[in-house]
Design a protein around this motif. Structure first.
Motif, PDB file in Angstrom:
ATOM      1  N   VAL A 174       0.822  -1.212   0.000  1.00  0.00           N
ATOM      2  CA  VAL A 174       0.000   0.000   0.000  1.00  0.00           C
ATOM      3  C   VAL A 174       0.856   1.262   0.000  1.00  0.00           C
ATOM      4  O   VAL A 174       0.550   2.228  -0.698  1.00  0.00           O
ATOM      5  N   THR A 175       1.943   1.255   0.767  1.00  0.00           N
ATOM      6  CA  THR A 175       2.769   2.457   0.831  1.00  0.00           C
ATOM      7  C   THR A 175       3.452   2.746  -0.509  1.00  0.00           C
ATOM      8  O   THR A 175       3.515   3.908  -0.938  1.00  0.00           O
ATOM      9  N   THR A 176       3.943   1.730  -1.191  1.00  0.00           N
ATOM     10  CA  THR A 176       4.590   1.969  -2.485  1.00  0.00           C
ATOM     11  C   THR A 176       3.561   2.337  -3.556  1.00  0.00           C
ATOM     12  O   THR A 176       3.838   3.169  -4.434  1.00  0.00           O
ATOM     13  N   ALA A 177       2.370   1.742  -3.489  1.00  0.00           N
ATOM     14  CA  ALA A 177       1.312   2.118  -4.435  1.00  0.00           C
ATOM     15  C   ALA A 177       0.928   3.582  -4.247  1.00  0.00           C
ATOM     16  O   ALA A 177       0.772   4.334  -5.217  1.00  0.00           O
ATOM     17  N   ALA A 178       0.787   4.003  -2.976  1.00  0.00           N
ATOM     18  CA  ALA A 178       0.442   5.397  -2.691  1.00  0.00           C
ATOM     19  C   ALA A 178       1.562   6.336  -3.126  1.00  0.00           C
ATOM     20  O   ALA A 178       1.302   7.418  -3.676  1.00  0.00           O
ATOM     21  N   LEU A 179       2.814   5.935  -2.900  1.00  0.00           N
ATOM     22  CA  LEU A 179       3.942   6.759  -3.316  1.00  0.00           C
ATOM     23  C   LEU A 179       3.965   6.928  -4.831  1.00  0.00           C
ATOM     24  O   LEU A 179       4.184   8.028  -5.350  1.00  0.00           O
ATOM     25  N   GLY A 180       3.720   5.830  -5.550  1.00  0.00           N
ATOM     26  CA  GLY A 180       3.673   5.914  -7.014  1.00  0.00           C
ATOM     27  C   GLY A 180       2.578   6.859  -7.485  1.00  0.00           C
ATOM     28  O   GLY A 180       2.793   7.698  -8.364  1.00  0.00           O
ATOM     29  N   GLU A 181       1.385   6.758  -6.879  1.00  0.00           N
ATOM     30  CA  GLU A 181       0.282   7.634  -7.268  1.00  0.00           C
ATOM     31  C   GLU A 181       0.583   9.083  -6.889  1.00  0.00           C
ATOM     32  O   GLU A 181       0.189  10.011  -7.609  1.00  0.00           O
ATOM     33  N   GLY A 182       1.272   9.287  -5.760  1.00  0.00           N
ATOM     34  CA  GLY A 182       1.640  10.644  -5.367  1.00  0.00           C
ATOM     35  C   GLY A 182       2.578  11.303  -6.368  1.00  0.00           C
ATOM     36  O   GLY A 182       2.424  12.479  -6.703  1.00  0.00           O
ATOM     37  N   ILE A 183       3.541  10.546  -6.870  1.00  0.00           N
ATOM     38  CA  ILE A 183       4.469  11.083  -7.872  1.00  0.00           C
ATOM     39  C   ILE A 183       3.742  11.334  -9.187  1.00  0.00           C
ATOM     40  O   ILE A 183       3.965  12.353  -9.859  1.00  0.00           O
ATOM     41  N   LEU A 184       2.848  10.419  -9.562  1.00  0.00           N
ATOM     42  CA  LEU A 184       2.071  10.615 -10.788  1.00  0.00           C
ATOM     43  C   LEU A 184       1.174  11.843 -10.685  1.00  0.00           C
ATOM     44  O   LEU A 184       0.867  12.475 -11.708  1.00  0.00           O
ATOM     45  N   ALA A 185       0.742  12.192  -9.457  1.00  0.00           N
ATOM     46  CA  ALA A 185      -0.081  13.386  -9.266  1.00  0.00           C
ATOM     47  C   ALA A 185       0.678  14.645  -9.657  1.00  0.00           C
ATOM     48  O   ALA A 185       0.095  15.591 -10.201  1.00  0.00           O
ATOM     49  N   VAL A 186       1.985  14.680  -9.387  1.00  0.00           N
ATOM     50  CA  VAL A 186       2.803  15.823  -9.790  1.00  0.00           C
ATOM     51  C   VAL A 186       2.874  15.892 -11.318  1.00  0.00           C
ATOM     52  O   VAL A 186       2.817  16.974 -11.916  1.00  0.00           O
ATOM     53  N   GLY A 187       2.985  14.722 -11.964  1.00  0.00           N
ATOM     54  CA  GLY A 187       2.959  14.688 -13.429  1.00  0.00           C
ATOM     55  C   GLY A 187       1.647  15.222 -13.973  1.00  0.00           C
ATOM     56  O   GLY A 187       1.623  15.934 -14.990  1.00  0.00           O
ATOM     57  N   PHE A 188       0.551  14.887 -13.296  1.00  0.00           N
ATOM     58  CA  PHE A 188      -0.770  15.404 -13.682  1.00  0.00           C
ATOM     59  C   PHE A 188      -0.808  16.925 -13.555  1.00  0.00           C
ATOM     60  O   PHE A 188      -1.272  17.618 -14.468  1.00  0.00           O
ATOM     61  N   ALA A 189      -0.325  17.446 -12.419  1.00  0.00           N
ATOM     62  CA  ALA A 189      -0.359  18.893 -12.193  1.00  0.00           C
ATOM     63  C   ALA A 189       0.444  19.633 -13.257  1.00  0.00           C
ATOM     64  O   ALA A 189      -0.011  20.646 -13.809  1.00  0.00           O
ATOM     65  N   ALA A 190       1.645  19.128 -13.562  1.00  0.00           N
ATOM     66  CA  ALA A 190       2.474  19.777 -14.576  1.00  0.00           C
ATOM     67  C   ALA A 190       1.836  19.667 -15.957  1.00  0.00           C
ATOM     68  O   ALA A 190       1.886  20.617 -16.756  1.00  0.00           O
ATOM     69  N   GLY A 191       1.221  18.521 -16.261  1.00  0.00           N
ATOM     70  CA  GLY A 191       0.538  18.359 -17.545  1.00  0.00           C
ATOM     71  C   GLY A 191      -0.653  19.293 -17.665  1.00  0.00           C
ATOM     72  O   GLY A 191      -0.890  19.890 -18.729  1.00  0.00           O
ATOM     73  N   LEU A 192      -1.418  19.432 -16.566  1.00  0.00           N
ATOM     74  CA  LEU A 192      -2.562  20.342 -16.577  1.00  0.00           C
ATOM     75  C   LEU A 192      -2.094  21.788 -16.767  1.00  0.00           C
ATOM     76  O   LEU A 192      -2.709  22.562 -17.511  1.00  0.00           O
ATOM     77  N   MET A 193      -1.001  22.147 -16.112  1.00  0.00           N
ATOM     78  CA  MET A 193      -0.440  23.484 -16.273  1.00  0.00           C
ATOM     79  C   MET A 193      -0.004  23.727 -17.715  1.00  0.00           C
ATOM     80  O   MET A 193      -0.187  24.826 -18.261  1.00  0.00           O
ATOM     81  N   TYR A 194       0.585  22.705 -18.326  1.00  0.00           N
ATOM     82  CA  TYR A 194       1.008  22.832 -19.732  1.00  0.00           C
ATOM     83  C   TYR A 194      -0.199  23.146 -20.621  1.00  0.00           C
ATOM     84  O   TYR A 194      -0.131  24.031 -21.479  1.00  0.00           O
ATOM     85  N   LEU A 195      -1.293  22.423 -20.406  1.00  0.00           N
ATOM     86  CA  LEU A 195      -2.479  22.639 -21.241  1.00  0.00           C
ATOM     87  C   LEU A 195      -3.076  24.019 -21.003  1.00  0.00           C
ATOM     88  O   LEU A 195      -3.468  24.707 -21.951  1.00  0.00           O
ATOM     89  N   ILE A 196      -3.162  24.427 -19.738  1.00  0.00           N
ATOM     90  CA  ILE A 196      -3.696  25.751 -19.435  1.00  0.00           C
ATOM     91  C   ILE A 196      -2.800  26.831 -20.056  1.00  0.00           C
ATOM     92  O   ILE A 196      -3.287  27.858 -20.545  1.00  0.00           O
TER      93      ILE A 196
END
Length: 409
Positions: free
Chosen positions: A145-167
């Motif tokens: 669970v901890t590694t799955a959450a860590l992976g999703e947490g890092i992917l969330a930063v990728g989402f934020a940067a991707g959303l910023m790129y589109l905006i």
């Protein structure tokens, strides 16, 4: 119990600091053009304050993790409250690392609010520390669970940067498919916010609607008994073949279909309906206030940032988060499933959606590396990938029953 109480206080402190940090980050980005202020100095000053607030909040949340781990006797990832709080912890950790590398304040203006939403989402679930069920009494709980959450947490930063790129890059002066889909993404985020607001509000009002199922069902002991379903939110949909024994603020508009069996299925559907309704109302209200698309409202805050830099941040975050997620959500999960249930794979809904997430990000990396999908195409995939994760966290947990279902709202 003193450690558990301490952990709750520390988490509350972290939440408040994250909220303040988010506000200061927004001020850093939106106040650059205030009269009499040097834009660069303004952004640097307020961005530094916001970053330091986030660091102190992260330290407080670290104290929460340690105190709850010791007080509960297991890693704080055994129920939806603990998992969402830990996912928020991983998102903030990933952000702090990315910030130290790039020193880009605008990242915090997008990631910190996302962390606040995730932590607020955790608060709608029961916070009690309960003994682990037999299948969870394993060291794989900590690892998987901890590694799955860590992976999703890092992917969330990728989402934020991707959303910023589109905006940053999608033209807002004309209506195109890109502008419309960008608004859809922002509306989905507002639906999650709407769910949190509705659940928190009605939980405090304590105006539950209680249904009794007319047909007896099996209980945990294998005995037949009539069961009750309690709704925190007003009832839009009633469980199939049920009777109201305690009326809430409104009467159900319709009954759930008969194939939605169990006392929880209709309640979870009711929760999802309110999430969608509230999200649409929030989105519509913001559109009326600003009289333009939300993307156009946010776009000035990211002017002046190189799109290529945002693209690089998103790609690096995903290229790191992908193998971590692969280990935690698939490999470690399958090993634990073999130990707990005697099979590596069982097509449980959560397993299926974890596979969908993994396949999507696999396609992202393949298309970027072999087909040259950079820029807008890459950003759209990073955003869609995390929307799929949100669907897994919210819809699958709240609506679809399975071995991994431990949500109760």
């Amino acid at each position: 119990m003193q450690l558990i109480q301490l952990s709750d206080w520390l988490l509350d402190i972290a939440f408040v600091l994250y909220v303040i940090s988010s506000i200061v980050f927004v001020v850093a980005m939106t106040g650059k053009n205030w009269a009499g202020r040097d834009p660069k100095q303004h952004e640097k000053r307020f961005g530094t304050i916001a970053y330091r607030l986030a660091v102190v909040g992260f330290i407080a949340q670290t104290g929460y993790v340690i105190a709850r781990w010791i007080g509960g006797g297991h890693s704080p990832t055994s129920n939806m409250f603990e998992f969402m709080a830990f996912l928020d912890y991983c998102i903030i950790l990933a952000y702090l690392i990315i910030y130290r590398i790039y020193k880009l304040n605008v990242i915090g203006a997008f990631v910190l609010p996302l962390g606040v939403i995730m932590l607020a989402y955790s608060y709608v679930f029961p916070k009690d520390v309960t003994p682990l069920i037999p299948s969870l009494q394993s060291y794989w709980l900590h690892i998987h669970v901890t590694t799955a959450a860590l992976g999703e947490g890092i992917l969330a930063v990728g989402f934020a940067a991707g959303l910023m790129y589109l905006i940053r890059t999608v033209p807002q002066h004309v209506s195109t498919k890109s502008t419309k889909w960008l608004e859809v993404v922002l509306a989905v985020v507002l639906m999650l916010v709407g769910f949190i607001l509705m659940e928190s509000t009605f939980a405090r009002m304590d105006q539950k609607t209680v249904f009794e199922m007319n047909q007896p069902q099996l209980n945990m002991l294998g005995q037949m008994e009539k069961v009750k379903a309690e709704y925190t939110m007003p009832a839009l949909v009633a469980p199939a073949d049920s009777t109201i024994i305690k009326a809430g603020p409104m009467s159900p508009l319709f009954s759930a279909p008969s194939w939605m069996e169990g006392k929880d299925a209709a309640r979870k559907l009711n929760t999802m309906l309110w999430s969608v309704i509230t999200g649409v109302i929030l989105y519509g209200g913001l559109r009326l206030i600003f009289r333009k698309r939300l993307g156009a409202v946010i776009q000035p805050s990211v002017d002046g940032i190189e799109p290529d830099l945002l693209d690089e941040i998103s790609y690096r975050a995903i290229s790191i988060g992908y193998p971590v997620f692969t280990l935690g959500a698939l490999i470690f999960a399958m090993i634990w499933a073999q130990e707990a249930w005697g099979r590596f794979w069982g097509w449980d809904p959560k397993e299926v959606w974890a596979l969908i997430v993994w396949l999507f990000y696999s396609a992202y990396l393949h298309l970027r590396l072999s087909r040259g999908w950079i820029g807008a195409k890459s950003a759209w995939m990073s955003v869609i990938g995390f929307v799929i994760i949100l669907i897994t966290l919210v819809v699958v947990n709240l609506v679809i029953a399975g071995l991994h279902s431990y949500a109760g709202v």
